[in-house]
Write a protein that holds these residues in place. Sequence first.
Motif, PDB file in Angstrom:
ATOM      1  N   HIS A  54     -25.960 -16.646 103.514  1.00 55.43           N
ATOM      2  CA  HIS A  54     -26.389 -18.042 103.455  1.00 55.43           C
ATOM      3  C   HIS A  54     -25.377 -18.953 102.775  1.00 55.43           C
ATOM      4  O   HIS A  54     -25.728 -20.061 102.357  1.00 55.43           O
ATOM      5  CB  HIS A  54     -27.786 -18.132 102.823  1.00 55.43           C
ATOM      6  N   CYS A  97     -30.461 -22.612 110.129  1.00 53.06           N
ATOM      7  CA  CYS A  97     -30.598 -21.198 109.778  1.00 53.06           C
ATOM      8  C   CYS A  97     -32.063 -20.865 109.465  1.00 53.06           C
ATOM      9  O   CYS A  97     -32.844 -21.758 109.135  1.00 53.06           O
ATOM     10  CB  CYS A  97     -29.718 -20.921 108.564  1.00 53.06           C
ATOM     11  N   CYS A 117     -33.141 -19.704 106.897  1.00 51.44           N
ATOM     12  CA  CYS A 117     -33.418 -20.005 105.484  1.00 51.44           C
ATOM     13  C   CYS A 117     -33.747 -21.482 105.285  1.00 51.44           C
ATOM     14  O   CYS A 117     -34.145 -21.882 104.200  1.00 51.44           O
ATOM     15  CB  CYS A 117     -32.232 -19.621 104.622  1.00 51.44           C
ATOM     16  N   CYS A 172     -25.085 -21.777 108.010  1.00 48.32           N
ATOM     17  CA  CYS A 172     -24.876 -20.565 107.207  1.00 48.32           C
ATOM     18  C   CYS A 172     -24.101 -19.528 108.020  1.00 48.32           C
ATOM     19  O   CYS A 172     -24.104 -19.552 109.254  1.00 48.32           O
ATOM     20  CB  CYS A 172     -26.213 -19.932 106.830  1.00 48.32           C
TER      21      CYS A 172
HETATM   22 ZN   LIG Z   1     -29.185 -19.597 105.778  1.00 48.42          ZN
END
Ligand SMILES: [Zn+2]
Length: 362
Positions: A182, A192, A194, A199
């Motif tokens: 990340h 992403c 996340c 990332c």
């Molecule tokens: Zn990420």
Amino acid sequence: MIPLAAMPTEARAASARARRELVVGVDVGGSKIAAIAVDPSDRVVGREWRPIVTGRPERAGDDLAEVVTAVLHEAGADDRDLAAVGVGVPGRVDPRTGAVSLAVNLGWQDVRLGSILEARLGVPVVVENDVRAAALGLLRRGALGPVRDFAYLAVGTGISAGVVVDGALRRGPRGLAGEIGHIVVEPGGERCSCGGCGCLETVASGPAIARRATERVAAGEPSSLAAARPDAEPPRRGGPIPITAADVYGAAAEGDPLAREIAEAAGSRLAWAVALLVLTLDLERVVIGGGVAAAGEPFLDPIRSGLDALRADAPQASELIGRVDVMVAADGSDPGPWGAVTVAREARAAPVPAGREEVGHG
Ligand SMILES: [Zn+2]
């Protein structure tokens, strides 16, 4: 417990015969669950793998218990032979409680995996982050020789590193050391899992490589990948991805220009990640494993080229990057499952005190 001397002879014989003290290591990945059963003399006596169905945390205990039973069966054993189980999970784990607070790529949140499996299997179960477990396994087994500073970089459904510094695994106070998937490598890039953008995982993970290839083939770019998958179309959200990362590396090895371009983009960013680890921690070796790395040379070549380019650009950094040994984990060396075996064994050697409390949760 009945003292051995008070048992009838047959019961004593059965008890002595039954226990093989096997430790099962289960590696939970974003696409499959792999397990090995290991006897006390380090022999792998059973191997098992099966695809994982993500996004159903309520089934996690059942799915994993089934794999443990299957690998015992494969070893010609049953649950009486089971001494302990280790589980590696790609996410945020508290090894003291066995709770998985978050595993984005599995769709799991707040799963008390350790307690659930202990109740199902009747033996101690230790849960650890998969990649950190794998790094610890490489260290304890001496798999890399006398190397005391290294990283195990797993490139699969996600990307993460297990880092060993001065001969000790680095976990970090929140158990998140090594979440290098990340770091942003393309500012303003693709979204992403996340929540961030650009990332490393959006460029170099297995699903990212597959998605990039699929979209460009569907857009009509010439590639041998189109012939391999004439049905390729842009993946619908959550839908199947017709071209795999393995297809891309296979086509890259055959010289397909589109596949090579995608492999090189992934490799150059993975080279950044390797350089980042090495420059920060002065590592001797970086071992790359995980499902995408299984492609071998076609996967490693663009990373080596990326490192060469970094050396050429930065004479000062080349001293460190130049000395690092970058390699792909040997085929069949099972760093993930062996890591899970290792954490289970370490916990047996130094059991968690009674009255475990939950910490670092959420
Ligand atoms: Zn990420």
